[in-house]
Write an enzyme that holds these catalytic residues in place. Structure first.
Site, mmCIF file in Angstrom:
data_model
loop_
_atom_site.group_PDB
_atom_site.id
_atom_site.type_symbol
_atom_site.label_atom_id
_atom_site.label_comp_id
_atom_site.label_asym_id
_atom_site.label_seq_id
_atom_site.Cartn_x
_atom_site.Cartn_y
_atom_site.Cartn_z
ATOM 1 N N ASP A 121 18.278 26.750 26.889
ATOM 2 C CA ASP A 121 18.678 26.553 25.219
ATOM 3 C C ASP A 121 19.405 27.930 25.410
ATOM 4 O O ASP A 121 19.674 28.469 26.235
ATOM 5 C CB ASP A 121 17.796 26.601 24.384
ATOM 6 C CG ASP A 121 16.688 27.761 24.311
ATOM 7 O OD1 ASP A 121 16.926 28.703 24.917
ATOM 8 O OD2 ASP A 121 15.709 27.727 23.612
ATOM 9 N N LYS A 180 8.540 30.816 10.134
ATOM 10 C CA LYS A 180 8.949 29.798 10.947
ATOM 11 C C LYS A 180 7.984 29.310 12.139
ATOM 12 O O LYS A 180 7.427 28.274 12.524
ATOM 13 C CB LYS A 180 10.450 29.585 11.413
ATOM 14 C CG LYS A 180 10.843 28.854 12.614
ATOM 15 C CD LYS A 180 12.088 29.168 12.759
ATOM 16 C CE LYS A 180 12.639 30.123 13.908
ATOM 17 N NZ LYS A 180 12.307 29.487 15.300
ATOM 18 N N ASN A 181 7.821 30.490 13.006
ATOM 19 C CA ASN A 181 7.199 30.473 14.246
ATOM 20 C C ASN A 181 5.691 30.059 14.212
ATOM 21 O O ASN A 181 4.945 30.136 15.240
ATOM 22 C CB ASN A 181 7.725 31.473 15.272
ATOM 23 C CG ASN A 181 9.174 31.577 15.452
ATOM 24 O OD1 ASN A 181 9.489 30.430 15.628
ATOM 25 N ND2 ASN A 181 9.577 32.681 16.051
ATOM 26 N N ARG A 209 13.076 23.213 20.608
ATOM 27 C CA ARG A 209 12.278 23.417 21.657
ATOM 28 C C ARG A 209 10.866 23.478 21.393
ATOM 29 O O ARG A 209 9.872 22.959 22.150
ATOM 30 C CB ARG A 209 12.651 24.708 22.487
ATOM 31 C CG ARG A 209 12.312 24.509 23.891
ATOM 32 C CD ARG A 209 13.027 25.889 24.449
ATOM 33 N NE ARG A 209 12.700 25.822 25.893
ATOM 34 C CZ ARG A 209 11.272 25.853 26.303
ATOM 35 N NH1 ARG A 209 10.248 26.307 25.734
ATOM 36 N NH2 ARG A 209 11.159 25.830 27.805
ATOM 37 N N ASP A 250 12.993 39.097 18.705
ATOM 38 C CA ASP A 250 13.725 38.439 17.651
ATOM 39 C C ASP A 250 14.464 39.225 16.380
ATOM 40 O O ASP A 250 15.286 38.629 15.519
ATOM 41 C CB ASP A 250 12.628 37.482 16.738
ATOM 42 C CG ASP A 250 12.195 36.505 17.819
ATOM 43 O OD1 ASP A 250 12.832 36.089 18.767
ATOM 44 O OD2 ASP A 250 11.370 35.496 17.531
#
Ligand code: EPU
Length: 421
Positions: free
Chosen positions: A118, A22-23, A94, A307
């Protein structure tokens, strides 16, 4: 609103394949903006954040198609882009801030809504802006928008980052590749996702040296061309499956995963009593005992990834012994601890430290996913809790884990998506 109902007690066993990160994929999609024409990105996960980024790119003037069966995204970038990223999208994700660098490079100006805080912390933008200013960008904050303007070409510069910020480096990189002259980024982050972005930029014609190191040297070029690029596998998803195997005393083979991106977390799992077997295209985690508690200190790569912190707290909660977990990246990530305590975990937090006393016999209860990784941690806890754990607000989990329920079910987990509206 969807929730997950997890019934604890099943041992996970079998094989699971990991998608692209994802990142990384989100930033690779933003990087496509740097070249007019059709760029293809492969191994893009089928998650909510990818849909948000696709929508953002469409608003900037691109045509975007996401073929989820082939896991690829095709982005057709026009010669002239819009340069405004609106609040309604930036507030949903974000990471939208990563269009700032490419828009300045392509349009000479950008307006991106200020993302705000957030669930995991306030997350500043000072390092992003200081770096862009060094390249010659003027930045102001007007009516909730960051307005960035370059009065002509961007100029290469020597930039020392106060902290190896992933997001700031991505923005600076994507601006610097089209700047006049050489840019050096010192104290650069070494996360595999940064190397992945650099490699994609090189495949578009950029000139970057020091990829994977703490000093990136970028030699500006006049223009870039579209590319066809495959996203690096998601080390955090792979790590989540690894912890899932360990907490359930299971046997899980994780394919399309790079163990070299997870050396410290896998070492921690071995300290906890797991066996990790490295394979050509992934690794296998087996556990035949109650885990032993293991201390964790989160740090930029190659330190322990923030994470994976909630997943390891879940492991420590049921482990033998006690462990100290120190969170150095995101100050609010321990919000998750209150939810885990609802299942019976014994954890005391003090600032950025959490003392986890193991040995808890978790019992199912309703809990709330406060962010994507917290959500994953709660599901792992639910897998070993007695009875049913209902994890609410699973849209957070959907932001980062593709087919989470289906894949867990295939491994033998007892988990169902339910509508709790
Ligand atoms: N920071 C500043 N000023 C800045 C930039 C960062 O103070 O200008 C601070 C942040 O507040 C934070 C720390 O520096 O405390 C780390 O921020 P960084 O910029 O490195 O992280 P990020 O780009 O915001 C990405 C990932 C995170 C991951 C971190 C660290 C994405 C979309 N997000 O965030 O992933 O934890 O790098 O590896 O790529 C997640 O996937 O759950 C997640 C939060």
């Amino acid at each position: 609103m969807d929730a997950f109902e997890v019934v604890g007690g099943n041992r996970l066993a079998g094989e699971v394949r990991v998608d692209g990160a994802k990142n990384s994929a989100l930033k690779l999609m933003a990087a496509a903006l740097l070249a007019k024409g059709q760029t293809t990105i492969r191994e893009v996960p089928e998650i909510l954040d990818v849909e948000v980024m696709a929508e953002l790119l469409r608003r900037l003037g691109c045509e975007v198609t996401h073929d989820s069966t082939e896991s690829l995204v095709v982005i057709d970038v026009p010669a002239v882009l819009h340069h405004q990223a609106d609040y309604d999208l930036v507030r949903r994700m974000r990471a939208s801030i990563c269009v700032l660098g490419p828009l300045i490079a392509r349009c000479g100006q950008a307006e991106v809504a200020v993302p705000g805080g957030d669930a995991i912390g306030s997350r500043g933008l000072d390092i992003h802006l200081a770096g862009l200013q060094k390249l010659g960008v003027e930045v102001s904050n007007e009516h909730g928008y960051l307005k960035a303007v370059s009065g002509g070409d961007l100029n290469g510069a020597h930039i020392w980052l106060d902290f190896p910020s992933v997001g700031a480096t991505e923005n600076i990189l994507m601006a610097a590749v089209l700047a006049e002259g050489t840019t050096i980024i010192d104290n650069a982050p070494r996360e595999p996702e940064i190397a992945d972005l650099c490699n994609m930029l090189v495949s578009m014609g950029a000139c970057i040296e020091g990829i994977g190191s703490a000093t990136l040297e970028i030699f500006g070029v006049d223009s870039l061309h579209p590319t066809d690029y495959t996203t690096v596998p998601d080390r955090i998803v792979a790590g989540t499956w690894a912890v899932a195997a360990a907490v359930t005393q299971g046997d899980v083979t994780i394919r399309n995963a790079r163990s070299t991106d997870l050396e410290l977390p896998l070492d921690k799992l071995e300290s906890a009593g797991a066996t990790v077997e490295i394979l050509d295209d992934g690794f296998r985690v087996t556990m035949d005992r109650t885990p032993k508690a293991t201390d964790i200190v989160t740090l930029p790569y190659p330190g322990f990834p923030t994470d994976l912190q909630p997943q390891f707290i879940a492991l420590n909660a049921i482990a033998e012994g006690a462990a100290m977990v120190t969170e150095n990246l995101f100050e609010a990530r321990f919000r998750f601890v209150q939810e885990l305590s609802r299942l019976g975990a014994t954890i005391r937090t003090d600032g950025h430290h959490a003392m986890v006393r193991g040995g808890a016999k978790l019992s199912g209860a309703p809990v709330e996913a406060t962010d994507v990784r917290a959500g994953a941690g709660l599901v792992l806890a639910g897998l070993v809790a007695e009875g049913t754990t209902t994890v609410h607000d699973v849209f957070h989990i959907d932001r980062g884990y593709a087919q989470f329920v289906e894949r867990l079910t295939a491994l033998g987990g007892n988990i169902t998506r339910v509508d709790v509206a």
